[in-house]
Scaffold this active site. Sequence first.
Site, mmCIF file in Angstrom:
data_model
loop_
_atom_site.group_PDB
_atom_site.id
_atom_site.type_symbol
_atom_site.label_atom_id
_atom_site.label_comp_id
_atom_site.label_asym_id
_atom_site.label_seq_id
_atom_site.Cartn_x
_atom_site.Cartn_y
_atom_site.Cartn_z
ATOM 1 N N LYS A 41 0.842 -1.192 0.000
ATOM 2 C CA LYS A 41 0.000 0.000 0.000
ATOM 3 C C LYS A 41 0.883 1.249 0.000
ATOM 4 O O LYS A 41 1.608 1.505 0.959
ATOM 5 C CB LYS A 41 -0.899 0.042 1.240
ATOM 6 N N GLU B 196 -1.531 7.307 0.579
ATOM 7 C CA GLU B 196 -2.683 7.835 -0.168
ATOM 8 C C GLU B 196 -2.356 9.177 -0.837
ATOM 9 O O GLU B 196 -3.019 9.580 -1.771
ATOM 10 C CB GLU B 196 -3.920 7.970 0.741
ATOM 11 N N GLY C 74 7.252 4.505 8.364
ATOM 12 C CA GLY C 74 6.374 5.638 8.665
ATOM 13 C C GLY C 74 6.580 6.118 10.087
ATOM 14 O O GLY C 74 7.673 5.952 10.653
ATOM 15 N N THR D 206 1.980 5.166 14.053
ATOM 16 C CA THR D 206 1.373 4.145 13.193
ATOM 17 C C THR D 206 2.131 2.821 13.313
ATOM 18 O O THR D 206 1.520 1.755 13.276
ATOM 19 C CB THR D 206 1.329 4.642 11.730
ATOM 20 N N GLY D 207 3.439 2.886 13.493
ATOM 21 C CA GLY D 207 4.235 1.666 13.665
ATOM 22 C C GLY D 207 3.739 0.843 14.849
ATOM 23 O O GLY D 207 3.641 -0.391 14.780
ATOM 24 N N GLU E 20 10.423 0.615 10.109
ATOM 25 C CA GLU E 20 11.432 1.661 9.922
ATOM 26 C C GLU E 20 10.746 2.978 10.251
ATOM 27 O O GLU E 20 9.915 3.458 9.481
ATOM 28 C CB GLU E 20 11.946 1.621 8.473
ATOM 29 N N CYS F 87 13.372 10.474 7.139
ATOM 30 C CA CYS F 87 13.389 9.899 8.491
ATOM 31 C C CYS F 87 14.732 10.114 9.165
ATOM 32 O O CYS F 87 14.807 10.294 10.375
ATOM 33 C CB CYS F 87 13.014 8.423 8.447
ATOM 34 N N GLU G 98 9.778 14.481 16.220
ATOM 35 C CA GLU G 98 10.103 14.573 14.793
ATOM 36 C C GLU G 98 9.138 15.537 14.103
ATOM 37 O O GLU G 98 7.929 15.385 14.208
ATOM 38 C CB GLU G 98 9.964 13.180 14.167
#
Length: 500
Positions: A184, A187, A237, A241-242, A259, A293, A394
């Site tokens: 995926k 978006e 990401g 979300t990780g 990652e 990142c 971040e």
Amino acid sequence: MVSTVAKSKVNTDRNWHSFIDGKAEKGTTERQLFNPADGSPLCKVSEADSKMVEKAIKSARKAFDEGPWPKMTAYDRAKVLFAIADKIDEHSEELAELESLNQGKPLREAQYDISDAANCFRYYAGLITKPNGQHVPVPANSETTVVREPIGVCGQIVPWNFPLLMACWKFAPALGAGNTIVLKPSEYTPLSTIRLVELMYECGLPAGVLNIVLGDGKTAGAPLAESKLVDKVAFTGSVRTGKIIAQAALGNLKKVTLELGGKSPMIVFPDMDIDTAVDYALFAIYCNAGQVCSAGSRFVVHESIHDKFVAKMTERAKKIKVGPGNDPETEMGPLVSTQQLKTVTDYIEIAKKEGAKIAYGGNVLTGGKYGQGYYVEPTLFVDVKPDMRIVQEEVFGPVAVVQKFKTEEEALELANGTDFGLAGAVFTNDLALAHRVVKALRCGITWVNGYHFTYNEVPWGGYRQSGWGRELGTFGLDAYTEVKQINVNLDKGPIGWFEK
Ligand code: ADP
């Protein structure tokens, strides 16, 4: 809204669909994409619903369980990977234009990403034909070997900062090892990946080996982490979300690699040529508008050169040409989306409220050539304290802080003083000092007198909350394999453990 930037050579007026079982498949809803360079409408993308995601997973499952791909010789898979690398090179101009248009990055950065992506396929095409097992002496009359096998169906979820390159970091080792995939894209930035997958299927991939599903995280990403038909999920990401993905993966204890983000330090000692340090510092934070990142977002600078460092950074940063990605003059592009613009400007306001001072930048650029694009000036904060959010969190934008140190110990304390551990750099001419410092940095990627150098050949990933596991290099291939021991008993006759 009328576009204020030069028209792109690539045609976005076409169908942009998911790719399932070797074919484009129209989704059930539409998303409007916008050009980050001026905020004008770019094109519409059709997005998958949960049924389509399930279909893609089943297609990858069938291709793994029944298909030829996992059983092919490594040489035959390598031929396909080499062909993909050549195909990417042949279409590099088109892919770079598409990337720049959709993501916003300057064309020259996109060109670099595309060539790196092609070489990632070449690296794994070579690696998979090299010895990767073990022949092990054991305390018995046994022929014992250890082999690596593909894991199965891999769900892959990638972000919007390096859309095509992040997809290729995942495609190349996963395919090389013999897995099948459902990926995926973000978006916000699916275009280059859609085009890439079309090109990859021209290189001899059997149907179903590689599927892509378009959509947001909840609809199209979450099922990849949750599905019991998926054997591994690989994610790049945010930390937030990780963690959701790691939780979702617990259902069938699928393998997980993550990652995630960073707040990476660049330490500058006073013996270093300051102009070189400043030059790298600009590259560390403003490349890809800081949406990296591993961006060097904290400059940990010796107190004796602090003021000079800030003055020189200011002088150089003012000259950075900010503009649309497809303007050849542009050195720094816009942010990817209105959402990211808000995140970055919110952080700038938070930092000001916390008492940090702006050395330069801090403004949104609009009007004229910027139109309604998502531009933020290169920004630098000074007078920060270690516990400020601008130091700890971040930003993912062109915003850095300067932290002052007196001693080597203090430099390391500041450098290691966040929850992250992705990257770090030290600038000094003292060889012993450089070695001491990189060894003491608690992070997975380090540089001495350099920044951002990224090689397909060496492992990429972080300590602590910067993730789980590594991509790239031999470690990146291992992360797409299961390990099996094979013991062939050379003794004849029964074992005789129990009396007859
Ligand atoms: P950002 O917030 O900067 O967009 P994310 O880490 O949320 O970064 O996004 C990276 C990728 O993860 C994107 O492809 C996004 O759609 C996807 N994603 C977001 N939320 C989820 C989720 N709950 N499950 C799976 N994927 C997700």
